[in-house]
Write an enzyme that holds these catalytic residues in place. Structure first.
Site, short mmCIF file in Angstrom:
data_model
loop_
_atom_site.label_atom_id
_atom_site.label_comp_id
_atom_site.label_asym_id
_atom_site.label_seq_id
_atom_site.Cartn_x
_atom_site.Cartn_y
_atom_site.Cartn_z
N TYR A 146 -7.95 -50.27 0.37
CA TYR A 146 -8.57 -50.93 1.44
C TYR A 146 -8.53 -52.80 1.55
O TYR A 146 -9.73 -53.06 0.49
CB TYR A 146 -10.36 -50.55 2.30
CG TYR A 146 -10.28 -50.88 3.72
CD1 TYR A 146 -9.66 -50.21 4.82
CD2 TYR A 146 -11.77 -51.24 3.83
CE1 TYR A 146 -10.16 -50.82 6.10
CE2 TYR A 146 -11.92 -51.66 4.78
CZ TYR A 146 -11.56 -51.83 6.33
OH TYR A 146 -11.89 -51.82 7.28
N ASP A 241 -8.15 -58.08 -4.71
CA ASP A 241 -9.91 -57.86 -3.55
C ASP A 241 -11.52 -57.69 -3.93
O ASP A 241 -11.13 -56.62 -4.18
CB ASP A 241 -8.96 -56.95 -2.54
CG ASP A 241 -10.09 -56.64 -1.31
OD1 ASP A 241 -11.21 -57.11 -1.80
OD2 ASP A 241 -9.53 -56.72 0.20
N LYS A 273 -19.26 -58.50 1.43
CA LYS A 273 -20.22 -57.88 0.89
C LYS A 273 -21.55 -58.94 0.12
O LYS A 273 -22.06 -59.55 1.07
CB LYS A 273 -19.62 -56.64 0.07
CG LYS A 273 -18.89 -55.77 1.00
CD LYS A 273 -18.79 -54.22 0.75
CE LYS A 273 -18.05 -54.08 1.77
NZ LYS A 273 -16.43 -53.99 1.71
C1 LIG Z 1 -14.97 -54.18 3.12
C2 LIG Z 1 -14.25 -54.55 1.83
C3 LIG Z 1 -13.38 -55.03 2.71
C4 LIG Z 1 -13.66 -55.38 4.52
O1 LIG Z 1 -14.62 -56.76 4.11
P1 LIG Z 1 -14.99 -56.43 5.69
O2 LIG Z 1 -16.38 -57.40 6.08
O3 LIG Z 1 -15.63 -55.15 6.45
O4 LIG Z 1 -14.21 -56.79 6.77
C5 LIG Z 1 -11.84 -55.74 2.25
N1 LIG Z 1 -11.88 -55.09 1.13
C6 LIG Z 1 -12.60 -54.50 0.85
C7 LIG Z 1 -12.02 -54.29 -1.17
C8 LIG Z 1 -13.87 -53.73 0.91
O5 LIG Z 1 -14.48 -52.83 -0.09
#
Ligand SMILES: *Cc1c(COP(=O)(O)O)cnc(C)c1O
Length: 439
Positions: A146, A241, A273
């Protein structure tokens, strides 16, 4: 009993349903994966949440990753309060955003960083930059990874490994995912096939440095290096990511590099995060030459009214400065205790399960056998998880309301909090056993 405890949350959820789709501002909060009514949290301190009815829970959601230090850490609260008193946004450069950028550059392999407000914005911008820098359009991603709700990444695998994706969400046109290729995670042959067929059109490959959004599925040894080398061989950029793993999975702040930096690094990385310390702050960064294509220096446009917001960046900076090796040692130790207790309880109750880790991150799959990709993660007994989740909740432990999520510990999960989890596990495992297979 559950009824009595959740009176206020139920009433609040009814009100929320009248004004907000599903009653929530992000879908997984709605408990659709486990059934029942989400708890409205009124306050949190350390490892504990308190809901609108005054019921306390040990928190294993951790705001889905950010709360590395636990809730309302006194130093973070003090820094944020002081920052807010100095004004909350100016639309000019500020010292906290500079210092957060310096901290991220110092702790990770990236040379230049741009701050944004969400992980979605970070990956969206990284992909635009990769496309602008390479002059190519195709993006490769993995099923089950994701990257936020970016149109081009809300894509479902096409009919063959090297074919273009279908839209993964209503409202995302096929044109938005028509340049996206979705491959099975940890599948080198699929990556080779996609690059063999489309290599000269691929702008970038984006991957979670260790997958954490289908449960925790670490890359096979050498997989990220292989991806990096494959991208380099075809003139594509390698984007890791680290919105979830960054400053969470390991003490050095990033995960994607196998052990030490051995002559390779991602071209671009995204963070979020933990680096926002519970506020909306995220980042993307990487090679200086690639980042030089970004406006105002280069032709790739990117901007944000609240980017680098002084309160959010103060929260993030304070959090990162407090994220010492001792914090990660604690997460590792507490994680070992919880993982072992979960596995013992589920084994004792006869519930097939699999515990997997990536650094300090871990999750429990409700199926047996090692999970290496999304297909494997999808084979879980979701009914058993729902029963397990609710039994834990009734015992005062708030797990993520989905079987596809990591269990997030924090530096504030002390013996009392961990003890509460360990005590709750056997009965929850028996509840899961009773529910097994019952659809
Ligand atoms: C949470 C997450 C996102 C999205 O971040 P948001 O601040 O919710 O938009 C993107 N990539 C990864 C790996 C994530 O865990």
């Amino acid at each position: 009993m559950v009824e009595a405890r959740t009176t206020s949350s139920r009433a609040l959820f009814e009100r929320a349903l009248a004004v907000t789709p599903g009653g929530v501002n992000s879908p997984v909060r709605a408990f659709n994966g486990v059934g029942g009514t989400p708890r409205f949290i009124a306050s949190a301190q350390g490892a504990w949440l308190t809901d609108a009815d005054g019921t306390r829970y040990v928190d294993l959601i951790g705001s889905w990753g950010p709360m590395l230090l636990g809730h309302a850490h006194p130093e973070v609260v003090a820094a944020v309060t002081a920052a807010a008193a100095r004004g909350t946004s100016y639309g000019t450069p500020t010292v906290p955003e500079l210092e957060l950028a310096e901290e991220i550059v110092a702790r990770t392999p990236i040379e230049r960083v741009r701050l944004v407000s969400s992980g979605t914005e970070a990956t969206m911008s990284a992909i635009r930059l990769a496309r602008g820098f390479t002059g190519r359009d195709v993006v490769v991603k993995f099923a089950g990874c994701y990257h936020g709700h970016v149109d081009a990444l809300l894509a479902a695998a096409g009919s063959g490994v090297a074919t273009f994706a279908r839209s993964g969400s209503s409202g995302v046109p096929e044109s938005a995912t028509g340049e996206t290729i979705v491959l099975p995670y940890n599948d080198r042959a699929a990556v080779e096939a996609a690059f063999a067929e489309h290599g000269d059109r691929i702008a970038c490959l984006v991957t979670e440095a260790a997958a954490g959004n289908m449960g925790v599925v670490p890359p096979e040894p050498g997989f990220n290096r292989f991806l990096s080398e494959t991208c380099a061989a075809h003139g594509a950029l390698f984007v890791t990511d680290e919105v979830m793993t960054g400053f969470r999975a390991s003490a050095q702040g990033y995960w994607g590099i196998d052990g030490a930096v051995e002559g390779w690094r991602p071209d671009l990385m995204t963070f979020g995060k933990v680096m926002g310390g519970g506020f909306p702050a995220a980042a993307f960064g990487g090679r200086a030459d690639v980042m030089g294509s970004l406006s105002p220096d280069g032709p790739v446009y990117q901007a944000g009214t609240l980017s680098g917001n002084p309160v959010a960046t103060t929260a993030g900076l304070t959090t990162l400065r407090l994220a010492t090796p001792a914090v990660y040692e604690h997460l590792t130790k507490a994680g070992e205790v919880v993982k072992r207790a979960a596995s013992e309880a589920l084994t004792e109750a006869g519930v097939p399960h699999q515990v997997q880790s990536a650094g300090t991150m871990f999750s429990v799959f409700f199926r047996s056998g090692r999970v290496t990709d999304f297909e494997g993660a999808s084979g879980q007994d979701l009914t058993a998880y729902a029963a397990f989740f609710h039994a834990m909740l009734d015992a005062g432990v708030h797990l993520p309301p989905s079987a596809y999520e990591a269990w997030f510990l924090s530096a504030a999960h002390d013996d009392e909090a961990v003890g509460r989890i360990v005590e709750a596990l056997p009965a929850a495992a028996r509840a899961a056993a009773a529910a097994q297979g019952a659809a």
